[in-house]
Design a protein around this motif. Structure first.
Motif, PDB file in Angstrom:
ATOM      1  N   UNK B  64     -30.684  25.452  82.934  1.00 32.01           N
ATOM      2  CA  UNK B  64     -31.768  26.197  83.596  1.00 32.01           C
ATOM      3  C   UNK B  64     -31.168  27.239  84.558  1.00 32.01           C
ATOM      4  N   UNK B  66     -32.213  29.566  86.669  1.00 27.27           N
ATOM      5  CA  UNK B  66     -32.611  29.757  88.072  1.00 27.27           C
ATOM      6  C   UNK B  66     -32.111  28.605  88.936  1.00 27.27           C
ATOM      7  N   UNK B  94     -39.250  33.491  91.770  1.00 30.68           N
ATOM      8  CA  UNK B  94     -40.234  33.057  90.773  1.00 30.68           C
ATOM      9  C   UNK B  94     -41.145  34.207  90.339  1.00 30.68           C
ATOM     10  N   UNK B  95     -41.424  35.119  91.256  1.00 30.86           N
ATOM     11  CA  UNK B  95     -42.237  36.290  90.907  1.00 30.86           C
ATOM     12  C   UNK B  95     -41.458  37.206  89.960  1.00 30.86           C
ATOM     13  N   UNK B  98     -41.557  35.808  86.610  1.00 30.08           N
ATOM     14  CA  UNK B  98     -42.825  36.137  85.927  1.00 30.08           C
ATOM     15  C   UNK B  98     -42.715  37.484  85.202  1.00 30.08           C
ATOM     16  N   UNK B 101     -40.439  37.030  82.153  1.00 37.36           N
ATOM     17  CA  UNK B 101     -41.149  36.359  81.055  1.00 37.36           C
ATOM     18  C   UNK B 101     -42.044  37.367  80.320  1.00 37.36           C
ATOM     19  N   UNK B 128     -48.265  46.359  88.811  1.00 42.09           N
ATOM     20  CA  UNK B 128     -48.860  45.283  89.616  1.00 42.09           C
ATOM     21  C   UNK B 128     -47.779  44.580  90.434  1.00 42.09           C
ATOM     22  N   UNK B 129     -46.714  44.183  89.759  1.00 42.04           N
ATOM     23  CA  UNK B 129     -45.639  43.462  90.449  1.00 42.04           C
ATOM     24  C   UNK B 129     -44.764  44.382  91.292  1.00 42.04           C
TER      25      UNK B 129
END
Lengths: 203, 203
Positions: B64, B66, B94-95, B98, B101, B128-129
């Protein structure tokens, strides 16, 4: 004085329930604010990243459910004791998140593709992960990491709590070590009490 | 004696590069094992969860990406100084995950849907991000968290390093604070040296 805690999320388990488990386990009082779907568009621009859940701790706001769980794990005694143990906890949680993302993809798939996707999920994706996770719990004395309760266990049990509603079946039913682990978490007195008294939500 | 580090991944940046940045930043020698696509099916069953990257630290294996980065951040001095600062770092990472992904979903989408998905990505998802992340860097003195360099900054710069190849354009070009942050990371002497000397990979 202890800070006040307020969790804002939809009236569902999903990404909120692992946080609620963590708070319940730690006997931390919190406002469990549940937003009706129709109120969300108005609230969305006011959240840190246009997303929920949001946890307020006193005047401070946090977002991202897993990050929030990790933070709370340190407050309630469910974090690891050293860097390598935390790495094992984190990678277990991230693997369970991979399953959860696969479930969300299934739920939000176009109707025309759902049946085929569900078949792949049931026959390939889910057994792929659950066989390995079951083996991990077997090797770790009934827990995910180092024979002791950590937030990886609570996060998993909360994810299954919600996933069984999405999937209309309990995905760990045929995985004896995972099933025993989930039952163990659900029987922790404060989690048992939380599950018995929480608001009823469909997913 | 310091443990030996070995990173096993495909010959791409993607999920491996944030780990490589972290190791390079900490001046940690590591074996950068790159697996050709055709060798992967044979290796897959031998990895912890059938996935790469895998980091070996001495005899121990971690998976994993991260989780691995967070572990390394503690070794190289890029973790937070308290629980709340770590929460802010984690939720930023985590953002960014996103976004990553969303990029992966785009890359692996059926050809027939790619154009439409790319349009939504370029016009909605990414702005948006990135608008919010740019604002966050502005508010935090040129870094993501509390005016100092953390692993959230390295993780972001490594993600952009790979994403610009996937997207055929640098996504932060029009976001001045993000662009300055990425340039700042790329100009850290050890990251600059890593980027100048690393194996050439297409994504």
């Amino acid at each position: 004085m202890a800070p006040t805690y307020k969790l804002t999320y939809f009236d569902v388990m999903a990404l909120g329930e692992p946080i609620r488990y963590m708070l319940a386990y730690g006997n931390i009082n919190f406002e469990d604010k549940r937003i009706p779907r129709e109120s969300w568009p108005k609230l969305k621009p006011k959240t840190p990243y246009g997303k929920m859940p949001v946890l307020e701790v006193g005047e401070k706001k946090a977002h991202q459910s897993i990050s929030i769980c990790r933070y709370l794990s340190k407050k309630v005694g469910l974090a690891g004791i050293d860097d390598w143990q935390n790495l094992k906890i984190d990678s277990t949680v991230d693997t369970v998140v991979d399953i959860r993302i696969a479930i969300f993809n299934l739920v939000f798939a176009p109707e025309s593709e759902k049946e085929k996707m569900r078949e792949t999920f049931d026959k390939e994706t889910l057994p792929f992960y659950l066989n390995r996770l079951d083996e991990q719990v077997k090797e770790n004395g009934g827990f995910f990491v180092d024979k002791k309760l950590t937030w990886a266990d609570l996060h998993f049990a909360a994810t299954i709590d919600s996933a069984k509603e999405f999937l209309k079946t309990n995905p760990v039913e045929d995985y004896p070590h995972l099933k025993a682990l989930v039952d163990k978490v659900w029987n922790l007195p404060r989690i048992k009490s939380w599950r018995a008294n929480r608001p009823v939500s469909s997913i």
